[in-house]
Design a protein around this motif. Structure first.
Motif, PDB file in Angstrom:
ATOM      1  N   ILE A 596       0.849  -1.190   0.000  1.00 54.35           N
ATOM      2  CA  ILE A 596       0.000   0.000   0.000  1.00 54.35           C
ATOM      3  C   ILE A 596       0.884   1.239   0.000  1.00 54.35           C
ATOM      4  CG2 ILE A 596      -1.861  -1.175   1.256  1.00 54.35           C
ATOM      5  CD1 ILE A 596      -0.956   0.611   3.700  1.00 54.35           C
ATOM      6  N   ALA A 597       0.309   2.352  -0.395  1.00 51.02           N
ATOM      7  CA  ALA A 597       1.050   3.614  -0.343  1.00 51.02           C
ATOM      8  C   ALA A 597       1.361   3.974   1.104  1.00 51.02           C
ATOM      9  CB  ALA A 597       0.241   4.725  -1.003  1.00 51.02           C
ATOM     10  N   ARG A 598       2.529   4.540   1.320  1.00 51.55           N
ATOM     11  CA  ARG A 598       2.916   4.996   2.648  1.00 51.55           C
ATOM     12  C   ARG A 598       2.444   6.446   2.839  1.00 51.55           C
ATOM     13  NH1 ARG A 598       8.029   4.902   2.206  1.00 51.55           N
ATOM     14  NH2 ARG A 598       8.726   3.076   3.378  1.00 51.55           N
ATOM     15  N   LEU A 599       1.429   6.635   3.660  1.00 52.14           N
ATOM     16  CA  LEU A 599       1.024   7.988   4.025  1.00 52.14           C
ATOM     17  C   LEU A 599       1.933   8.487   5.140  1.00 52.14           C
ATOM     18  CD1 LEU A 599      -1.472   7.319   2.306  1.00 52.14           C
ATOM     19  CD2 LEU A 599      -2.842   8.571   3.983  1.00 52.14           C
ATOM     20  N   CYS A 600       2.293   9.756   5.058  1.00 54.13           N
ATOM     21  CA  CYS A 600       3.235  10.332   6.022  1.00 54.13           C
ATOM     22  C   CYS A 600       2.618  11.574   6.653  1.00 54.13           C
ATOM     23  CB  CYS A 600       4.545  10.701   5.341  1.00 54.13           C
ATOM     24  SG  CYS A 600       5.387   9.322   4.532  1.00 54.13           S
ATOM     25  N   LEU A 601       2.683  11.659   7.964  1.00 54.05           N
ATOM     26  CA  LEU A 601       2.162  12.820   8.682  1.00 54.05           C
ATOM     27  C   LEU A 601       3.286  13.768   9.100  1.00 54.05           C
ATOM     28  CD1 LEU A 601      -0.511  11.081  10.953  1.00 54.05           C
ATOM     29  CD2 LEU A 601      -0.777  12.051   8.657  1.00 54.05           C
ATOM     30  N   HIS A 619      -2.907  18.200   3.516  1.00 48.09           N
ATOM     31  CA  HIS A 619      -3.242  16.783   3.518  1.00 48.09           C
ATOM     32  C   HIS A 619      -1.974  15.969   3.775  1.00 48.09           C
ATOM     33  CE1 HIS A 619      -7.292  17.560   2.042  1.00 48.09           C
ATOM     34  NE2 HIS A 619      -6.765  18.377   1.138  1.00 48.09           N
ATOM     35  N   ALA A 620      -2.173  14.728   4.152  1.00 44.67           N
ATOM     36  CA  ALA A 620      -1.043  13.845   4.413  1.00 44.67           C
ATOM     37  C   ALA A 620      -0.207  13.653   3.151  1.00 44.67           C
ATOM     38  CB  ALA A 620      -1.530  12.493   4.928  1.00 44.67           C
ATOM     39  N   ALA A 621       1.097  13.561   3.353  1.00 43.83           N
ATOM     40  CA  ALA A 621       2.002  13.295   2.240  1.00 43.83           C
ATOM     41  C   ALA A 621       1.989  11.806   1.902  1.00 43.83           C
ATOM     42  CB  ALA A 621       3.415  13.738   2.613  1.00 43.83           C
ATOM     43  N   VAL A 622       2.356  11.484   0.676  1.00 46.27           N
ATOM     44  CA  VAL A 622       2.518  10.091   0.240  1.00 46.27           C
ATOM     45  C   VAL A 622       3.969   9.911  -0.178  1.00 46.27           C
ATOM     46  CG1 VAL A 622       1.822   8.324  -1.401  1.00 46.27           C
ATOM     47  CG2 VAL A 622       0.122   9.933  -0.518  1.00 46.27           C
ATOM     48  N   HIS A 623       4.613   8.883   0.356  1.00 47.18           N
ATOM     49  CA  HIS A 623       6.019   8.643   0.045  1.00 47.18           C
ATOM     50  C   HIS A 623       6.254   7.155  -0.105  1.00 47.18           C
ATOM     51  CE1 HIS A 623      10.382   9.263   0.115  1.00 47.18           C
ATOM     52  NE2 HIS A 623      10.444   8.251   0.952  1.00 47.18           N
TER      53      HIS A 623
END
Length: 640
Positions: A596-601, A619-623
């Motif tokens: 899954i995509a890694r959401l980053c706060l 919004h949360a970053a995706v990395h």
């Protein structure tokens, strides 16, 4: 004559807004005798001791290293010795080239669990997260302005952690608390490092208004002309009078009306709402001064009910009358990534969203009769526009969220005899003696740990999966929004959910179930493609809560992490087997993909938005991506 900081805080926190110069002394601050112009004594929180500070700093540094490594803000490498790799030891080169070393265990979703007492630099224990920011500012790729604010927000978080530690209860004591009181003992977002920054609050403000202060307050109310204010309610509260009939005693309503008539104003041309005293003093008096001067906004006294701030800090539970609604207010502080105001459009739409969600629930026997899920609806709202800011879309969004209130259904009235409610976040708590709150509840239940966990997953997952698969609708079931309901034996039995208008998303892929959705609801709810919609369950529940609960269960309940995740997967598969007619939806909203995509706060604060003003909420970053522990094994078996 200028007021001292203590006098100013007293006037704003313990008294309603008034039009005279009267002030009230803080209950815990003795009157200062003698010269009234003498400076007030300085106040130092008694819990600011070396031992408590070091303990909080040690834990926060370990959390920082683990979560920064999870989001790949830093990339520790396995430590090697002359004999090869040292198992579980990692090294991280700081800006000056000197390494930081620590022990860590890897977990699901590629997470890191750092041993707080293992962190060393130059052979000496290293326990200072603030110093780490300075020594790693180039490694972290943060600019000077961001670094300055980070140090501020990290310090504020540490002070709050120390306050919690200084008044900590054991897990056994916490298990005896009710829902409202337990909230004041929680340590905040498990994923976000800067989870109690509360930029805008002074030390006195935090002492008075933070949930860990556990201080009930009587909120003042204001009357706002309907030229600025608008009311919305679900059908049972279609008119403001119905809401006020529930929320205000007759004498209070008469007093509010008399206060308006004494100014020559017509009460029928005004709406009432409570206001946070900090917001009145810091934001509303300066920015609505013309409206206050002209009588469009009129300060009123308190309604007399004591209310307790919850983890969301702008939400208050009524402790005098628990049957009355919970109220959510605008509070223009920066905390956990966003300013905590109330967006006008979303506040207006909240009752309509509640009515639509309730309609889905009431027409679905599985949700209504089998799951018994509790939807804590946002049943009424008052929004107050600003004559200038609400017509300037390019200004920072905090200026378009200044004033309003949302009334949410109270939880106690929805519980059956013997039931108790606790936020999902509470299950992650560990007391000062190292005892996990979850371990305490499992012991009290008398059930084997795996059986208790099955009951937990059976309470949480089926209603969430039903909304996802059947209605293409997802809550963000993070630890504060999802509430676990337990029976008299502390066994999980069902789920309560809140915060609809902010945290409900719908599928951007058209579904037949959305055809009857009111346009007002369609316009306000966020839409996401199916592949990303499932991220709300992954990031909110699996990554945001279970990623931390699983290692706790391994350490204290002897349930291996692999077993934990197999139990979660088994509950998803059990639900899918129950509703084979939705097979196409299981494939559309696939929770069991290999990655899954890694959401980053934390990346958002460090690299994306920092502390700059922007016109829209971040919004949360995706990395990158991470492995999904729920994915089926290669042989296709359940893995249990």
């Amino acid at each position: 004559m200028p007021t001292s900081p203590t006098t100013r805080a007293s006037a704003t926190t313990n008294s309603p807004p008034t039009t005279n110069n009267a002030t009230t002394t803080r209950p815990d601050t003795p009157d200062t005798p003698g010269d009234p112009t003498a400076p007030a004594p300085l106040f130092t929180p008694p819990e600011l001791t070396p031992q408590l500070w070091t303990g909080a700093a040690t834990r926060l540094l370990a959390k920082l290293l683990g979560e920064f490594a999870y989001e790949e803000i830093i990339e520790p490498v396995a430590r090697t010795t002359g004999r090869g790799e040292a198992p579980g030891r990692y090294t991280l080169a700081l800006d000056d080239g000197a390494p930081l070393t620590f022990a860590a265990r890897r977990g699901a979703y590629g997470s890191w669990h750092v041993d707080p007492h293992s962190v060393e630099r130059a052979g000496q224990p290293f326990r200072d997260p603030l110093r780490f920011l300075v020594l790693a500012r180039r490694l972290l790729a943060i600019d000077g302005a961001t670094l300055g604010h980070l140090v501020h927000e990290l310090n504020a978080t540490l002070v709050a952690d120390v306050r919690i530690d200084g008044t900590a209860l054991t897990s056994a004591q916490l298990a005896d608390l009710d829902y409202a009181d337990l909230e004041g003992h929680q340590t905040g977002h498990p994923w976000l490092i800067l989870n109690k920054g509360r930029i805008g609050f002074s030390a006195t403000d935090a002492t008075r208004w933070a949930p860990e202060s556990r201080t009930p307050s009587r909120l003042p109310w204001i009357a706002v002309s309907t030229s600025l204010a608008a009311y919305r309610g679900v059908p049972s509260l279609a008119s403001p009078g119905r809401l006020y009939g529930c929320e205000l005693d007759p004498a209070t309503r008469d007093g509010f009306a008399s206060a308006l008539r004494s100014r020559g104003l017509d009460p029928d041309a005004y709406l009432y709402l409570p206001v946070h005293p900090w917001q009145w003093d810091e934001v509303l008096l300066p920015l609505y001064a013309a409206e206050i001067a002209g009588g469009a906004i009129v300060p009123l006294p308190t309604d007399g009910d004591a209310r307790l701030p919850q983890q969301s800090i702008r939400t208050f539970l009524n402790t005098t009358r628990p049957d009355r609604h919970t109220v959510k207010l605008s509070l223009s502080i920066l905390n956990t990534l966003v300013w905590r105001g109330l967006p006008t459009e979303r506040t207006l739409a909240a009752p309509a969203v509640t009515a639509w969600m309730r309609g889905l629930y009431e027409s679905d026997p599985f949700l209504r009769d089998e799951c018994g899920v509790i939807l804590l609806g946002e049943v009424a709202s008052v929004t107050v526009t600003h004559p200038l800011y609400d017509h300037l879309p390019e200004v920072p969004y905090q200026y378009r969220e200044l004033l309003g209130a949302i009334w949410r259904e109270p939880l106690p009235a929805r519980l059956a005899p013997g039931e108790r409610a606790r936020t999902l976040a509470s299950l992650l708590h560990t007391d000062q003696q190292g005892r996990a709150f979850t371990a305490e509840l499992v012991e009290r239940s008398g059930l084997p740990a795996e059986v208790w966990l099955r009951r937990l997953f059976a309470a949480l997952l089926p209603p969430l999966l039903r909304f996802l698969y059947r209605y293409g609708t997802v809550f963000s079931p993070h630890g504060e929004n999802a509430v676990v309901v337990f029976d008299e034996n502390d066994v999980p039995v069902r789920l309560a959910i809140k915060d609809f208008v902010d945290d409900v998303n719908i599928s951007a892929q058209p579904l037949p179930e959305h055809q009857a959705m009111p346009q007002e609801v369609r316009d306000i709810l966020l839409t996401e493609e199916p592949a990303f919609l499932i991220q709300l369950i992954h990031s909110g529940l699996f990554v945001g809560v279970f990623r931390f609960l699983a290692p706790l269960c391994q350490e204290q309940l002897d349930v291996p992490e692999r077993t934990f995740w197999s139990l979660v997967r088994a509950e998803i598969q059990r639900h899918q087997a129950r509703f084979p007619e939705l097979q196409d939806r299981f494939e559309t909203f696939d929770l069991l993909t290999p990655r899954i995509a890694r959401l980053c706060l934390n990346r958002n604060r460090l690299h994306l938005d920092g502390y700059r003003d922007r016109a829209d909420r971040p919004h949360a970053a995706v990395h990158g991506t991470v492995p999904n522990p729920l994915a089926l094994p290669a042989d296709g078996t359940s893995g249990t």
